[in-house]
Scaffold this motif. Structure first.
Motif, short mmCIF file in Angstrom:
data_model
loop_
_atom_site.label_atom_id
_atom_site.label_comp_id
_atom_site.label_asym_id
_atom_site.label_seq_id
_atom_site.Cartn_x
_atom_site.Cartn_y
_atom_site.Cartn_z
N ARG A 67 -27.15 7.99 -3.68
CA ARG A 67 -27.69 6.76 -4.26
C ARG A 67 -26.82 6.21 -5.39
NH1 ARG A 67 -31.75 9.49 -1.95
NH2 ARG A 67 -33.59 8.31 -1.22
N ILE A 68 -26.24 7.10 -6.21
CA ILE A 68 -25.58 6.61 -7.43
C ILE A 68 -24.06 6.60 -7.36
CG2 ILE A 68 -27.52 7.44 -8.83
CD1 ILE A 68 -25.67 9.69 -9.85
N GLU A 69 -23.49 7.36 -6.44
CA GLU A 69 -22.03 7.46 -6.39
C GLU A 69 -21.42 6.45 -5.43
OE1 GLU A 69 -20.32 9.29 -8.36
OE2 GLU A 69 -21.61 10.93 -9.01
N GLU A 70 -20.25 5.95 -5.78
CA GLU A 70 -19.52 5.08 -4.87
C GLU A 70 -19.06 5.87 -3.66
OE1 GLU A 70 -15.82 1.87 -4.93
OE2 GLU A 70 -16.35 2.98 -6.74
N ASP A 71 -18.60 7.11 -3.91
CA ASP A 71 -18.20 8.02 -2.84
C ASP A 71 -18.89 9.36 -3.10
OD1 ASP A 71 -17.09 9.66 -0.96
OD2 ASP A 71 -15.01 9.31 -1.55
N PRO A 72 -20.03 9.63 -2.44
CA PRO A 72 -20.80 10.86 -2.69
C PRO A 72 -19.99 12.14 -2.50
CG PRO A 72 -22.08 9.31 -1.40
CD PRO A 72 -20.68 8.77 -1.43
N SER A 73 -18.96 12.09 -1.65
CA SER A 73 -18.16 13.29 -1.40
C SER A 73 -17.18 13.57 -2.55
CB SER A 73 -17.39 13.16 -0.08
OG SER A 73 -16.46 12.09 -0.15
N GLN A 74 -16.93 12.57 -3.39
CA GLN A 74 -16.08 12.73 -4.57
C GLN A 74 -16.81 12.16 -5.79
OE1 GLN A 74 -12.21 11.02 -3.80
NE2 GLN A 74 -11.80 12.40 -2.09
N PRO A 75 -17.85 12.85 -6.22
CA PRO A 75 -18.71 12.32 -7.30
C PRO A 75 -17.99 12.21 -8.63
CG PRO A 75 -19.24 14.62 -6.85
CD PRO A 75 -18.29 14.18 -5.76
N LYS A 76 -18.26 11.13 -9.34
CA LYS A 76 -17.71 10.91 -10.67
C LYS A 76 -18.78 10.98 -11.76
CE LYS A 76 -13.95 7.91 -9.06
NZ LYS A 76 -13.33 6.56 -9.15
N HIS A 77 -20.02 10.70 -11.38
CA HIS A 77 -21.12 10.71 -12.34
C HIS A 77 -21.82 12.07 -12.37
CE1 HIS A 77 -20.94 6.39 -13.16
NE2 HIS A 77 -20.77 6.22 -11.86
N LEU A 78 -22.25 12.55 -11.21
CA LEU A 78 -22.96 13.81 -11.12
C LEU A 78 -22.03 14.86 -10.52
CD1 LEU A 78 -25.43 15.56 -11.41
CD2 LEU A 78 -26.40 14.48 -9.37
N VAL A 79 -21.46 15.67 -11.41
CA VAL A 79 -20.40 16.60 -10.97
C VAL A 79 -20.90 18.03 -10.94
CG1 VAL A 79 -18.60 15.09 -11.89
CG2 VAL A 79 -19.54 16.90 -13.33
N THR A 80 -20.25 18.83 -10.10
CA THR A 80 -20.54 20.26 -10.01
C THR A 80 -19.60 21.03 -10.93
OG1 THR A 80 -21.23 20.06 -7.69
CG2 THR A 80 -20.63 22.26 -8.48
N VAL A 81 -20.17 21.91 -11.74
CA VAL A 81 -19.37 22.80 -12.57
C VAL A 81 -19.42 24.16 -11.88
CG1 VAL A 81 -19.04 23.81 -14.85
CG2 VAL A 81 -19.99 21.49 -14.63
N ARG A 82 -18.34 24.49 -11.21
CA ARG A 82 -18.33 25.66 -10.33
C ARG A 82 -18.86 26.92 -11.02
NH1 ARG A 82 -15.94 26.33 -5.56
NH2 ARG A 82 -14.73 24.41 -5.83
N GLY A 83 -19.81 27.56 -10.37
CA GLY A 83 -20.36 28.81 -10.86
C GLY A 83 -21.39 28.67 -11.97
#
Length: 237
Positions: free
Chosen positions: A210-226
């Motif tokens: 819903r919020i990302e221009e490209d959900p596969s490469q998120p800029k707003h909601l990011v994953t911090v590994r681990g």
């Protein structure tokens, strides 16, 4: 609690009876029952329903197919009952408008726990809104309007199921903080047991869609590994 209206839709009468008895024992007195998808829709058209417990496999309909029809007439919280547990099934359920799911066989107390947790969250949210001025969380591309309970993306209103919205709102209230799965489960679902480990990632994916221009490469909601997830801070007003 007694004023909360619950609809159980399941063709297995033993399950309906068990859930009705358990919910009434827990203080919920307004219980509607339906044994087919058609009966469920007819009940929704005639009554104000707050919570729907919906079996996926009905004799005249698939619960996933029924869900969009329900959404046309109701914003009730939808909890799926399903024996189908693959990732695709879970994603299908959420994509059609469901809020949560429980796999069969299940402990009836698990249903009560989820219903109570949902009501507790919505009550707390309404109380907080009444005590303080609600905010608009502006992240540039998207805005979450807490008072209106609305997500705006590039100025356009985007539909958000209850759990997706509550998770996004919690993230907005804690920008730039790394939040673990267990933290999000406790804060948004109200508990971290009885919940499938895929619940948070699936809902994170739904937010990104819903919020990302490209959900596969998120800029707003990011994953911090681990560690978990972080919503990159924008302007809060």
């Amino acid at each position: 609690m007694g004023e909360t209206s619950i609809l159980i839709v399941d063709d297995e009468k033993a399950i309906v009876t068990m859930l009705e008895m358990m919910l009434k024992k827990e203080g919920f007195q307004t219980i509607h029952k339906a044994y087919t998808g058609r009966e469920g829709l007819e009940t929704l058209e005639k009554n104000e329903i707050d919570i729907i417990i919906l079996d996926v496999m009905l004799p005249d309909a698939n619960g996933f197919d029924l869900c969009p029809k329900i959404r046309q007439i109701s914003n009730a919280y939808i909890l799926f009952l399903t024996a189908r547990v693959s990732d695709l099934d879970v994603l299908t359920g959420f994509a059609t408008g469901g809020d949560d799911y429980v796999t069969k066989p299940f402990n009836p107390l698990e249903i009560a726990a989820r219903v109570k947790a949902y009501l507790r969250r919505t009550t707390n949210q309404k109380s907080a809104e009444g005590q303080q001025k609600s905010k608009k969380y502006d992240f540039g591309r998207f805005i979450v309007d807490e008072h209106a309970g609305e997500l705006l993306v590039k100025g356009e209103s985007v539909p958000c199921p209850t759990q997706v919205y509550l998770l996004l709102l919690y993230l907005c209230k804690h920008p730039n903080q790394v939040l673990s799965k267990s933290t999000l489960l406790e804060a948004v679902w109200g508990f971290d047991h009885y919940v499938d480990e895929n619940t948070v990632p699936v809902h994170i994916r739904r937010i990104r869609e819903r919020i990302e221009e490209d959900p596969s490469q998120p800029k707003h909601l990011v994953t911090v590994r681990g560690l978990g997830y972080k919503l990159v801070k924008g302007n809060v007003r």
